[in-house]
Enzyme design. Sequence first.
Site, mmCIF file in Angstrom:
data_model
loop_
_atom_site.group_PDB
_atom_site.id
_atom_site.type_symbol
_atom_site.label_atom_id
_atom_site.label_comp_id
_atom_site.label_asym_id
_atom_site.label_seq_id
_atom_site.Cartn_x
_atom_site.Cartn_y
_atom_site.Cartn_z
ATOM 1 C CE1 TYR A 12 2.084 4.176 0.954
ATOM 2 C CE2 TYR A 12 3.898 3.073 2.020
ATOM 3 C CZ TYR A 12 3.336 4.209 1.515
ATOM 4 O OH TYR A 12 4.037 5.384 1.579
ATOM 5 C CD GLU A 13 -2.766 3.007 4.895
ATOM 6 O OE1 GLU A 13 -1.882 2.703 5.694
ATOM 7 O OE2 GLU A 13 -3.976 2.836 5.135
#
Lengths: 566, 566
Positions: free
Chosen positions: B427-428
């Site tokens: 994620y990110e």
Amino acid sequence: MPYRAPVSEFRFVLDQVVGMDQVAATELFAEATPETVEAILSEAGKLCETVLAPLNRAGDLTPAKLENGVVRTSPGFAEGYRAITEGGWVGMAASPEHGGMGLPMSLTTAVNEMIGSACLSLQLNPLMTQGQIEALEHHASDAIKELYIPKLISGEWCGTMNLTEAGAGSDVGALRTKAERNGDGTYAVTGQKIFITWGDNDFAGNICHLVLARLPDGAPGTRGISLFMVPKFIPDESGNPGKRNSLGVVSLEHKLGLHGSPTAVMQYDGATGWLIGEEHKGMAAMFTMMNNARLGVGMQGVAIAEAAFQHALTYATDRKQGKTPLGATAIVDHADVRRMLGQMKAETFAARAIALACAVAIDMGRATGSADWQARAALLTPIAKAYGTDMGNEVAYLGVQVHGGMGFIEETGAAQFSRDARVTSIYEGTNGIQAMDLVGRKMMDGGAAAYRLLQEIEDHASEARATLPDLAGDVWAAAEALREATEWLVAQEANDRNAGAVPYLRAFARVLGGHYHLKAALADASRQPLAAFAIKRLMPEHSALIAQMREGAAGLYALTPEALAS
Amino acid sequence: MPYRAPVSEFRFVLDQVVGMDQVAATELFAEATPETVEAILSEAGKLCETVLAPLNRAGDLTPAKLENGVVRTSPGFAEGYRAITEGGWVGMAASPEHGGMGLPMSLTTAVNEMIGSACLSLQLNPLMTQGQIEALEHHASDAIKELYIPKLISGEWCGTMNLTEAGAGSDVGALRTKAERNGDGTYAVTGQKIFITWGDNDFAGNICHLVLARLPDGAPGTRGISLFMVPKFIPDESGNPGKRNSLGVVSLEHKLGLHGSPTAVMQYDGATGWLIGEEHKGMAAMFTMMNNARLGVGMQGVAIAEAAFQHALTYATDRKQGKTPLGATAIVDHADVRRMLGQMKAETFAARAIALACAVAIDMGRATGSADWQARAALLTPIAKAYGTDMGNEVAYLGVQVHGGMGFIEETGAAQFSRDARVTSIYEGTNGIQAMDLVGRKMMDGGAAAYRLLQEIEDHASEARATLPDLAGDVWAAAEALREATEWLVAQEANDRNAGAVPYLRAFARVLGGHYHLKAALADASRQPLAAFAIKRLMPEHSALIAQMREGAAGLYALTPEALAS
């Protein structure tokens, strides 16, 4: 995402890479002709694709559970087990004398991979039984053999192995389970065992536990341990399951993965057992079972790697996202996704080739009695186990990564491969233990078996130079570096070897991987891109690993527990 | 196994390794004196040890769940959240203008690590709010700022970020969520967003969603995207939560880990939103939030690594098994266990130092406006994110391995670290995306920022030669190899860079790790064994990684999807 059995890949690796033709040329395995191999792989592959693979997720979602002392297995597992037994797959490698197929390990190992790819938690069940059959074939009395082996082969009964106790894991010799002579030739076994894979189930007529225990006059440590057959139901006079033995499942573990495989704490309270082999010599019999299981577990790693790779490739081919450098939109066309998939495929190929080469060596050792082949098998077993399972984990990790955010969501199945793979690096001897076996016991010949193998690799690379000079030159140089590393290693004290054991094993696998990829590329030019990937992108790691190996133990002990805790 | 906040380790790294003294010497952060730093770290550490760490397993066992459209959080999470807010930790980095503490990132990043070690799934909640505060500070109107920021800082309200859609993950520009002008200055937002971390909860008075959407006249791709504040409850005239907005949680995901953190599918049906920044320029504001979050997620990796390391060290010190080479029986004395623990500690130190060095660069960029510091921060952000989270995963993996069979049993907690860590590499921006950011956007200066950093590393190594010639020589040579690799890299086409992005990023981290370990060893001789471990055993990998990088894209595309599937 359906599993597709890689039958033609097995044919290629067996025929073109690991030399199974030598096995088929022996008298013992004369029946393992290419046609038979093809037929067996196809039939097993069909079973895996259609019957077993659909069970994998159900096993994860609905774990085996203990109800009133009885293990209830996951939905469909009983039917899946029956399909395995009806195909005769439990007794693939067993001697025809008791109803087995008598197939070589090189073939049974391939079939086991497919079953493991389809449903690893179920595959553990016949894998345990297979190990037990082999141990009984080598060490049991004729009476035990005749009673148990046919029923284990048919799948009517299942087998387990009971080594571990709460205070005796890697140090088996610390066990506290006791056995006493009953005076009638049987023994009374008392104690608690943990981590018993498939300790019970609701689909087999009997569960046959091989249990390590110590007799009152057994010496301390591993030399005083005996092995006993302790069945759940004591066979009656006609050999059918009779009176319930005094043993039971205390609890099942809540595990990270392999939810479909019940891992039991087993309690034995004066349970009736029969001696296998001689008193106090149980470890020898257990080692037969464990060596078989070590290759089997290595192949479980390959099994997960193959399944995770197929799964990720399908996702990457289907998933549209952004515009790629090739102008299309499937993420497989992004360079970094291609890199991950290439690595997954290259590592899976290498791990499979190492495991099958180990199986071929086992077959040749059995068929010819050659000490060199036996030493080759012994050398490759810890590498096949540790590298195969390391790759199972790494490939499954990359499989999750290819899925992006969806990889973290359980419904896609990518995460399950990762969870299921995790214990393979630990059970049947942790991969650290495997590495210490490689640099210790397997180097007691002063490295002779290793040097023979490295010489073959160098000779092959020298031949290959005419066709693939760049790749062949790299493999030759890497083998030479590994030879020097081995020379260094065998000259060290035990604990300096142990300090470098894990990096040395990985470096060895890197060189073997390069070698088998080179063989593949020579046999089939379409495999050159994958071979180049393995040799140019992955194999260079061997020199960093060798550098790490050479650092020895002193630097590790300079990191005191106090320094680590500060 | 209780978590112990590594307060003195933070002090050492901040003071002796990453140069936080420079931050405290600026006018903006003049209050961040050593005494203040010590006090803040101690207070936060106490909260983590006593209040938050005990929640970690409860969050795993009792996931957040959706009941009648309402998210019910895990047991104790509401109290844990309140403790975080009451300590003022949500607004650590926020401007004092709206009630924040105005602390430097170097300090808030350290505090976030401790909260993440204690309970990562809960820590995600304030981490999202912190990113939202920063985005609002930079891009929102005064009215929005005054209404929202104080309530976000106090923790009365929470913030989320809504980027991802089913067909728009890494390719944000493909989003389909629409916004229409209502004519009264507000907007109507309609669409579905997925993977919304802490999309709802039962402990905050309002949930403030920052949502990316496209206006009817927005251009295709990322340039036509606008950002909106879409609160769960529409604030009334006095700024209190009023009418329910037309948005809701459709479902929560079943995830591999982070069970305590509800990951939602969010539906917006003409929900009332307020524009943040200018129309069609939403990505700029979102990037503010994402850059903050990238360092934050990198530190989550460090957080898991620290927690998993402590957990494994305790186990290895307590667990008796066999006789070790030192004559005692705790497994920490086996060379291979010591090797694993050394690697865990060395990697954790390196990842933490990289993240804190990045935070120092962010602080210096803000405090001085220096373009060089800002470029340093931009360069280190993807490395801190990708390497930090890679190490979170690798260290957690080793933590399971140190536990042996117990590592596979959920009750021990080792496996949870591994599951929780997994998504941090995804994620990110996946770690592949981070690496492409490093070799693409962050090298648009022709490598200038990288060369400046490498020069510092070489200068430091040259100085260190007098004291630690062997280690310093290795670091100098590795930096030089990385400089040559960088020169090669910046001369390549975009996709050849992308093909080598992941190995290049890792090689960079290896060299940075060697550098920071060398600094630590110079500052404190008791750290020399760990530095030697990192520099002699781990850093050599950089050359294999650079070799892999240099292979380029062509070989990857030679592995066609058809070849991969065959």
